[in-house]
Design a protein around this motif. Structure first.
Motif, short mmCIF file in Angstrom:
data_model
loop_
_atom_site.label_atom_id
_atom_site.label_comp_id
_atom_site.label_asym_id
_atom_site.label_seq_id
_atom_site.Cartn_x
_atom_site.Cartn_y
_atom_site.Cartn_z
N PRO A 291 1.17 -0.96 -0.25
CA PRO A 291 0.05 -0.04 -0.31
C PRO A 291 0.51 1.44 0.29
N LEU A 292 0.03 2.28 -0.69
CA LEU A 292 1.07 3.45 -0.25
C LEU A 292 0.17 4.25 1.12
N THR A 293 1.24 4.16 2.01
CA THR A 293 0.37 4.75 3.17
C THR A 293 1.59 6.26 3.55
N ASN A 294 2.75 6.15 3.49
CA ASN A 294 3.20 7.96 3.14
C ASN A 294 3.88 8.81 2.79
N ILE A 295 3.25 10.02 2.95
CA ILE A 295 3.21 11.12 2.21
C ILE A 295 4.31 12.78 2.40
#
Length: 353
Positions: free
Chosen positions: A157-161
Motif C-alpha cells: 500500500p501507499l501509506t506515507n506522503i
C-alpha cells in the motif's frame, strides 16, 4: 478544447466551496461528500459515472467542472525500486513526484511548486528558479494518480506522503493546507493518516505557527547547518529567519502527543560534517522534541558539494546517538535515475534547449 479550458478542476475546490456551489443550485448538503467520495475514494474521472447522483446534477457538474489526471511526460524506474514521475501540467510546465519503496509500504514524495524561490545552493530545483505555485488540484492529483497506480499493482500500500519534492510548501500555504484536507480526510478524502503525512520547510518561520494550528500533520525542518554563517551560505532563507528564530519557532510548535519534529541535515564534506558541528547540533536541539535524519549529499553533475566519507558519517551519527538522539542515516534512493529533486526536469529542459 476552449470550453474545457474554461472549466474548473473540481479538485481545486475545498469541501466548503463545493458545498456552497451546490447550495446555490438548491442541492441538499449530503451531495457534497457524495461527489467528493466519487472523486477521491472511487477514483472516478467522469461525472457521468456518479450513478447515485441524479442526471440533472451530473450534467451541471460536467458543464462547470473537469476532473483531469496529470499527464505523465516521463517515468523512470530505479534498480532499488524507486519510480520517478515527470508530470506535464496544463501550461506545459513540469513537476516531479517520486514513489519510494519501504519494507512493507510505499512513500510518495510530492511537489508543491514549479521550481522554488528559496535558492538553496545544494538543491537542483533551485537552479531553475521559481515559476509558479501548484494549484490544490495539482498537488492532490500527484497523490490521487499515483495511488491509483499503486493500488492496481497490488504489491504494497501507499501509506506515507512527504512534501519534500520541488518547492517550499509554506510558500504556497493556502493551496497546501487545502490539499492536506483532501489527502487526510477520513470520510470523503484519500484517508491518509495525518501521522503519516509530513510537510518539510526550509524554515519559513511566520508560517510555521499557522501550520501547527491548521493541520495535525508532521513537521520536518531542513536545517543543514549549526551556525548562521554556514546556513546563510547554503540557504538564503537564513538571512531572514536565522537559526535562533527558527529554533524558537520549533520550540513553540504545537506538537500533537507523542510526536517529534524531524530535522533534516544534509551532510556535505568539509562544509557541515565535523564532529564540532555534531556537538553544536546536540546543544541546539536540546529544548525540542526532535529526531534527526542525516542525509549524505546526493552528488550530481555540476554540483560544488561532495558526500562525506562513510567513517565521518558514522562518527557524526554516533555523536548524536551518544546524547540520546534518534538519528537515522537516510541514503538517497533512485540515484541511478536522478531522483534528487529537479534532476529529471532539468534534463528534459536541457534536451529541449
Amino acid at each position: 478544447m476552449a470550453a474545457e479550458a474554461s472549466k474548473i478542476d473540481i479538485k481545486d475546490l475545498s469541501r466548503q466551496q463545493l458545498a456552497e456551489w451546490l447550495q446555490s443550485r438548491g442541492q441538499r448538503p449530503f451531495r457534497t461528500d457524495q461527489i467528493l467520495r466519487w472523486v477521491y475514494l472511487h477514483q472516478s474521472d467522469r461525472f457521468e459515472e456518479m450513478t447515485n447522483i441524479g442526471k440533472p446534477l451530473r450534467a451541471a457538474l460536467s458543464a462547470a467542472f473537469v476532473n483531469p489526471r496529470l499527464q505523465v511526460e516521463n517515468e523512470a524506474s530505479s534498480k532499488d525500486g524507486s519510480r520517478k514521475f515527470l508530470f506535464r501540467l496544463y501550461d506545459g510546465r513540469h513537476i516531479e513526484t517520486v514513489l519510494i519503496p519501504e519494507k512493507d509500504h510505499f512513500t510518495l514524495c510530492i511537489s508543491s511548486q514549479v521550481g522554488c524561490r528559496q535558492g538553496c545552493r545544494f538543491c537542483m530545483t533551485a537552479k531553475g528558479g521559481w515559476i509558479r505555485n501548484l494549484s490544490t488540484g495539482e498537488i492532490v492529483s500527484q497523490v490521487r494518480d499515483v495511488k491509483q497506480h499503486v493500488d492496481a499493482m497490488g504489491d504494497m500500500p501507499l501509506t506515507n506522503i512527504v512534501f519534500m519534492g520541488m518547492g517550499e510548501p509554506l510558500d504556497n500555504y493556502a493551496n497546501v493546507i487545502q490539499a492536506l484536507e483532501a489527502i487526510t480526510d477520513g470520510d470523503w478524502g484519500l484517508k491518509f493518516s495525518s501521522r503519516r503525512v509530513t510537510v518539510s520547510t526550509a524554515g519559513i518561520v511566520p508560517a510555521m505557527a499557522d501550520l501547527g494550528r491548521d493541520t495535525p500533520v508532521n513537521l520536518a525542518v531542513s536545517l543543514n547547518a549549526t551556525e548562521d554563517d554556514t546556513r546563510s551560505r547554503l540557504m538564503p532563507v537564513n538571512r531572514r529567519y536565522p537559526i535562533a528564530d527558527l529554533i524558537e519557532a520549533c520550540r513553540r510548535y504545537p506538537l500533537p502527543p507523542r510526536r517529534k519534529i524531524t530535522f533534516e541535515y544534509i551532510l556535505m564534506k568539509g562544509v557541515n560534517d565535523s564532529l564540532k558541528d555534531a556537538r553544536r547540533l546536540v546543544k541546539l536541539l536540546r529544548p525540542i522534541k526532535a529526531k534527526i535524519n542525516l542525509i549524505p549529499f546526493n552528488e550530481h553533475p555540476g554540483s560544488e558539494f561532495l558526500r562525506p566519507d562513510p567513517d565521518r558519517i558514522a562518527q557524526f551519527q554516533e555523536t548524536l546517538a551518544d546524547h540520546h538522539y534518534t538519528a537515522m542515516v537516510r541514503h538517497s534512493k533512485g540515484q541511478d535515475i536522478g531522483a534528487a529533486c529537479g534532476q529529471l526536469r532539468a534534463k528534459l529542459e536541457m534536451d529541449e534547449g
